[in-house]
Design an enzyme around this catalytic site. Structure first.
Site, mmCIF file in Angstrom:
data_model
loop_
_atom_site.group_PDB
_atom_site.id
_atom_site.type_symbol
_atom_site.label_atom_id
_atom_site.label_comp_id
_atom_site.label_asym_id
_atom_site.label_seq_id
_atom_site.Cartn_x
_atom_site.Cartn_y
_atom_site.Cartn_z
ATOM 1 N N GLN A 137 0.958 -1.263 -0.033
ATOM 2 C CA GLN A 137 -0.103 -0.084 -0.037
ATOM 3 C C GLN A 137 0.798 1.188 0.134
ATOM 4 O OE1 GLN A 137 -2.363 -1.086 3.511
ATOM 5 N NE2 GLN A 137 -0.195 -1.722 4.444
ATOM 6 N N ASP A 183 -0.404 -0.154 13.810
ATOM 7 C CA ASP A 183 0.006 0.838 14.437
ATOM 8 C C ASP A 183 0.108 0.582 15.972
ATOM 9 O OD1 ASP A 183 -3.473 1.800 13.609
ATOM 10 O OD2 ASP A 183 -2.729 0.809 15.485
ATOM 11 N N ASP A 190 -8.614 -5.544 13.181
ATOM 12 C CA ASP A 190 -8.374 -3.964 13.115
ATOM 13 C C ASP A 190 -7.690 -3.726 11.767
ATOM 14 O OD1 ASP A 190 -5.851 -1.792 14.665
ATOM 15 O OD2 ASP A 190 -7.708 -1.399 13.402
HETATM 16 N N1 SAM Z 1 -8.184 1.542 12.401
HETATM 17 C C1 SAM Z 1 -7.872 1.522 11.151
HETATM 18 C C2 SAM Z 1 -9.303 1.364 10.154
HETATM 19 O O1 SAM Z 1 -10.186 1.056 11.126
HETATM 20 O O2 SAM Z 1 -9.283 1.587 9.099
HETATM 21 C C3 SAM Z 1 -7.039 0.331 10.729
HETATM 22 C C4 SAM Z 1 -5.661 0.785 11.094
HETATM 23 S S1 SAM Z 1 -4.426 -0.567 10.877
HETATM 24 C C5 SAM Z 1 -3.059 0.320 10.585
HETATM 25 C C6 SAM Z 1 -4.969 -1.384 9.302
HETATM 26 C C7 SAM Z 1 -3.978 -2.716 9.184
HETATM 27 O O3 SAM Z 1 -4.578 -3.499 8.198
HETATM 28 C C8 SAM Z 1 -2.812 -1.921 8.041
HETATM 29 O O4 SAM Z 1 -1.548 -1.892 8.751
HETATM 30 C C9 SAM Z 1 -2.796 -3.131 6.928
HETATM 31 O O5 SAM Z 1 -1.251 -3.569 6.802
HETATM 32 C C10 SAM Z 1 -3.271 -4.376 7.526
HETATM 33 N N2 SAM Z 1 -3.872 -5.258 6.662
HETATM 34 C C11 SAM Z 1 -4.557 -5.006 5.424
HETATM 35 N N3 SAM Z 1 -4.844 -6.089 4.942
HETATM 36 C C12 SAM Z 1 -4.493 -7.088 5.803
HETATM 37 C C13 SAM Z 1 -4.313 -8.625 5.863
HETATM 38 N N4 SAM Z 1 -4.930 -9.314 4.981
HETATM 39 N N5 SAM Z 1 -3.599 -9.315 6.860
HETATM 40 C C14 SAM Z 1 -3.187 -8.452 8.047
HETATM 41 N N6 SAM Z 1 -3.109 -7.282 7.917
HETATM 42 C C15 SAM Z 1 -3.737 -6.444 6.743
#
Ligand code: SAM
Length: 275
Positions: free
Chosen positions: A31, A86, A155
């Protein structure tokens, strides 16, 4: 000259924030990542152009993903956070002494790395000895771990890119199987103003898998529409049957024992999405 960051929350509507400084921008393997320092909300993590978390309002989301489930389950020894790189959910999980081990699985190690560097007040507990941090696809992890977790919190980013599969029925089935017999899961399920169909679909899928399904809300000013939802699926424990008097006061700024049940009181148009 003024510099502003604008998030297009739909093709026709968005929010904009005045920037003080751009701390990092990088195209990771998964991303577009940026951490910017904004006048109104402080430092802000942005992924693929979408606000993930800000220093000023992050406590709302991270407390509300975590505490309703961890105070509904009577003995949450082992928990899993899918996404959450995060570190904010992990920070809240560490406020629960009953949790012996918290596993975080985020697909993008750069989110973890830069959150530790630029968002220490959010990511500070990722190095806690009770925490295991894995860089992996949460979908894969779920299907490789059966009957292992008391509570699973999803999350994730919105259903785009690597997170699309984290809103699928197959993922929720996998979560059911990764949970112990009395397990609980909760996922962030976006907003009812611009993503009503998503909330409706997730609710339908989760109801087909879990005997107890509850949806609750919270106010998050930097998220699309400001009204955010969370969907909880539980095998045995009902969050609405928790005795408020049994919930200890912990260090929070949004969640409280009084808010635990009140959060499940939804506006009528949101209730109607969850029937
Ligand atoms: N609080 C935020 C929201 O509600 O949009 C989310 C924050 S957190 C940083 C989101 C995380 O999901 C990102 O760090 C991203 O890399 C992770 N993510 C996305 N797809 C994923 C997957 N298939 N497996 C694990 N993590 C994933």
């Amino acid at each position: 000259m003024e510099l502003w960051y604008t998030e297009k929350q739909t093709e026709n509507f968005g929010i904009t924030a005045k920037i003080k400084e751009t701390l990092v921008t990088e195209k990771t393997d998964f991303q577009d990542l940026a951490i910017i320092d904004t006048v109104e909300f402080g430092r802000m993590l942005v992924l693929d152009g979408m606000v993930m978390t800000t220093v000023k309002d992050e406590f709302v989301y991270h407390e509300m993903v975590t505490h309703p489930a961890l105070f509904t389950h009577p003995n949450p020894k082992k928990v899993l956070v899918v996404g959450g790189g995060d570190g904010g959910v992990i920070r809240e999980v560490m406020k629960h002494p009953k949790v012996e081990k918290a596993v975080l699985v985020d697909i993008d190690g750069k989110v973890i790395e830069y959150s530790k560097k630029f968002l220490p007040e959010i990511a500070g507990e990722l190095d806690n000895p009770r925490v295991e941090v894995l860089v992996n696809d949460g979908y894969m992890h779920i299907h490789d771990h059966k009957n292992e977790y008391d509570v699973i919190m999803v999350d994730s980013t919105e259903p785009v890119g690597p997170a699309v599969e984290l809103f699928s029925r197959g993922f929720y089935q996998g979560i059911y199987e990764a949970l112990k017999d009395d397990g609980i899961f909760v996922a962030q399920t976006d907003n009812p103003w611009f993503k009503a169909d998503l909330i409706r679909q997730v609710n339908k899928d989760v109801r087909e898998i879990f005997p107890i399904v509850r949806v609750y809300g919270a106010n998050i000013p930097t998220y699309p529409s400001g009204l955010w939802t969370f969907t909880m699926g539980s095998k045995t424990y009902d969050p609405l049957e928790v005795d408020e008097a049994s919930i200890p006061e912990i260090e929070t700024k949004y969640y409280s024992p009084r808010l635990h049940k009140a959060a499940f009181c939804l506006p009528k148009f949101v209730e109607d999405l969850c029937k």
